[in-house]
Scaffold this motif. Structure first.
Motif, PDB file in Angstrom:
ATOM      1  N   TYR A  39       0.852  -1.193   0.000  1.00 15.86           N
ATOM      2  CA  TYR A  39       0.000   0.000   0.000  1.00 15.86           C
ATOM      3  C   TYR A  39       0.886   1.241   0.000  1.00 15.86           C
ATOM      4  CZ  TYR A  39      -3.477   3.450   1.487  1.00 15.86           C
ATOM      5  OH  TYR A  39      -4.291   4.551   1.559  1.00 15.86           O
ATOM      6  N   THR A  41       0.494   5.759  -0.237  1.00 13.64           N
ATOM      7  CA  THR A  41      -0.307   6.969  -0.373  1.00 13.64           C
ATOM      8  C   THR A  41       0.518   8.151   0.112  1.00 13.64           C
ATOM      9  OG1 THR A  41      -2.496   7.942   0.035  1.00 13.64           O
ATOM     10  CG2 THR A  41      -1.378   6.956   1.928  1.00 13.64           C
ATOM     11  N   GLN A  71      -2.476  10.053  10.543  1.00 11.90           N
ATOM     12  CA  GLN A  71      -3.374   9.260   9.700  1.00 11.90           C
ATOM     13  C   GLN A  71      -2.634   8.101   9.037  1.00 11.90           C
ATOM     14  OE1 GLN A  71      -6.070  11.417   7.080  1.00 11.90           O
ATOM     15  NE2 GLN A  71      -5.909  13.253   8.345  1.00 11.90           N
ATOM     16  N   LEU A  72      -1.404   8.345   8.620  1.00 11.31           N
ATOM     17  CA  LEU A  72      -0.632   7.296   7.958  1.00 11.31           C
ATOM     18  C   LEU A  72      -0.201   6.208   8.944  1.00 11.31           C
ATOM     19  CD1 LEU A  72       1.518   9.470   5.520  1.00 11.31           C
ATOM     20  CD2 LEU A  72      -0.572   8.185   5.030  1.00 11.31           C
ATOM     21  N   HIS A  74      -1.949   5.329  11.537  1.00 13.05           N
ATOM     22  CA  HIS A  74      -3.184   4.564  11.741  1.00 13.05           C
ATOM     23  C   HIS A  74      -3.393   3.562  10.607  1.00 13.05           C
ATOM     24  CE1 HIS A  74      -7.253   3.684  13.074  1.00 13.05           C
ATOM     25  NE2 HIS A  74      -7.707   3.973  11.862  1.00 13.05           N
ATOM     26  N   LYS A  75      -3.156   4.006   9.369  1.00 11.95           N
ATOM     27  CA  LYS A  75      -3.317   3.116   8.216  1.00 11.95           C
ATOM     28  C   LYS A  75      -2.301   1.981   8.258  1.00 11.95           C
ATOM     29  CE  LYS A  75      -5.023   1.811   4.268  1.00 11.95           C
ATOM     30  NZ  LYS A  75      -6.417   1.309   4.144  1.00 11.95           N
ATOM     31  N   ALA A  76      -1.062   2.291   8.604  1.00 12.64           N
ATOM     32  CA  ALA A  76      -0.019   1.263   8.668  1.00 12.64           C
ATOM     33  C   ALA A  76      -0.354   0.210   9.717  1.00 12.64           C
ATOM     34  CB  ALA A  76       1.329   1.911   8.975  1.00 12.64           C
ATOM     35  N   ARG A  77      -0.914   0.642  10.830  1.00 15.46           N
ATOM     36  CA  ARG A  77      -1.292  -0.306  11.883  1.00 15.46           C
ATOM     37  C   ARG A  77      -2.455  -1.186  11.435  1.00 15.46           C
ATOM     38  NH1 ARG A  77      -0.470   4.169  16.701  1.00 15.46           N
ATOM     39  NH2 ARG A  77       1.657   3.537  17.284  1.00 15.46           N
ATOM     40  N   LYS A  78      -3.401  -0.609  10.700  1.00 18.13           N
ATOM     41  CA  LYS A  78      -4.529  -1.392  10.198  1.00 18.13           C
ATOM     42  C   LYS A  78      -4.060  -2.473   9.231  1.00 18.13           C
ATOM     43  CE  LYS A  78      -8.482   0.186   9.054  1.00 18.13           C
ATOM     44  NZ  LYS A  78      -9.598   0.923   8.400  1.00 18.13           N
ATOM     45  N   LEU A  79      -2.942  -2.219   8.560  1.00 19.85           N
ATOM     46  CA  LEU A  79      -2.398  -3.186   7.607  1.00 19.85           C
ATOM     47  C   LEU A  79      -1.425  -4.162   8.269  1.00 19.85           C
ATOM     48  CD1 LEU A  79      -1.868  -0.770   4.583  1.00 19.85           C
ATOM     49  CD2 LEU A  79      -3.559  -2.608   4.755  1.00 19.85           C
TER      50      LEU A  79
END
Length: 332
Positions: A39, A41, A71-72, A74-79
């Motif tokens: 991913y 972004t 925000q990034l 948070h996204k990295a942790r979700k992945l």
């Protein structure tokens, strides 16, 4: 330089690259010394927008950059990233108050923001691009950023000779404060800019690097790393969405690069925003990034440029995995 990562188990990690112009996330799977992107972004926060006028980062730029990082993360942790490494480059290195950004990032995310050296930035860019190349191929990597340009030369699979130049798209843009964005800059201003950049390159590039380039010019491959090079490939191919395979396989000849440069400098900002493949939020600074590439190619008489989407963040992931397995301090 990836030999130490051969035959290691697959690991998923994330790096967040805090640059002068934008904040970028790469989440990737690393296996046998190769990064496979999962991913990517980015957010344009223009952290260094005031740096070249005031020598420091402005509160609003710090706040927006920290929000993007949050925000990034948070996204990295979700992945399910097994580690997250956050690093900053030229703007944070040069600013007198970069510690304010570091403190805010720590407070908001609980993670450390690492301000990397010029050496680390250049080596990561070289490692990222050369990870899939055959060993011993002569490689030149020109990574044009917002605040600085990293130049690395060497044989694939070895430690490069490198130099960091105080020359970037945002920094250069601030040298032309009277340019009216509602009017085309024009070829006369373009040639003035090329003259300035060419002089900086000719007088600043280390003699050892010049000698290496002159020795291996006919055998070497010139790669362009960073956003400007990828945008050039996107414009050439008329891409409406990101296509890594097509960008990485694109070759831009010197005449093509000059034609694109002249096209950009003879259009107003509004008209540049309509060019397919050129993100609207990069339409102002792109003309300066392309000047840097063209001036370098002209100085050393290269026939072509090969844009690459694999640069500093790919190298940072490889280095972070080494640290992960050696149990060095890193964000988890």
């Amino acid at each position: 330089m990836n030999n130490s990562l051969e035959h290691v188990n697959s690991i998923t990690g994330a790096v967040i690259d805090v640059g002068t112009n934008s904040v970028k996330l790469l989440v990737g799977e690393i296996c046998d010394g190769v990064v496979s992107p999962i991913y990517e972004t980015s957010y344009q926060t223009r952290l260094g927008s005031s740096l070249y006028s005031y020598g420091k980062l402005m509160p609003d730029s710090i706040a927006s950059t920290c929000e993007a990082i949050n925000q990034l993360v948070h996204k990295a942790r979700k992945l399910s990233s097994q580690f997250i490494r956050i690093f900053a480059t030229s703007a944070a290195r040069d600013a007198s108050n970069s510690s304010e950004l570091q403190q805010l990032v720590k407070t908001e995310t609980g993670l450390d923001l690492e301000i990397i050296s010029e050496e680390q930035e250049a080596i990561w860019a070289f490692d990222g691009i050369t990870q899939n190349l055959k060993p011993r191929i002569p490689i030149i990597v020109l990574d044009v950023g917002g605040g600085s340009t990293q130049l690395s030369v060497g044989l694939a699979g070895t430690r490069p000779i490198f130099q960091s130049l105080d020359l970037g798209a945002v920094r250069l843009m601030h040298s032309f404060p009277r340019m009216h964005q509602d009017e085309p800059p024009g070829l006369a201003t373009m040639n003035e800019c090329i003259g300035i950049v060419s002089s900086i390159l000719d007088t600043s590039i280390d003699l050892n690097i010049k000698a290496w380039i002159n020795r291996f010019r006919s055998q070497s491959v010139l790669f362009g790393a960073g956003g400007t090079a990828s945008v050039l490939a996107s414009v050439k191919n008329g891409l409406k969405k990101f296509d890594r395979q097509l960008i990485d396989s694109t070759i831009i000849s010197t005449p093509e690069l000059l034609a694109m440069l002249e096209q950009l400098w003879t259009k107003s900002l509004k008209d540049r925003e309509l060019i397919v493949g050129l993100p609207k939020n990069k339409a102002d600074i792109i003309i300066f990034g392309v000047v840097i590439y063209f001036s370098f190619i002209k100085l050393f008489q290269f026939a072509e440029l090969r844009p690459s989407t694999r640069g500093i963040r790919f190298g940072a992931l490889l280095d972070s995995v080494r640290a992960f397995y050696k149990n060095k301090p890193i964000n988890f």
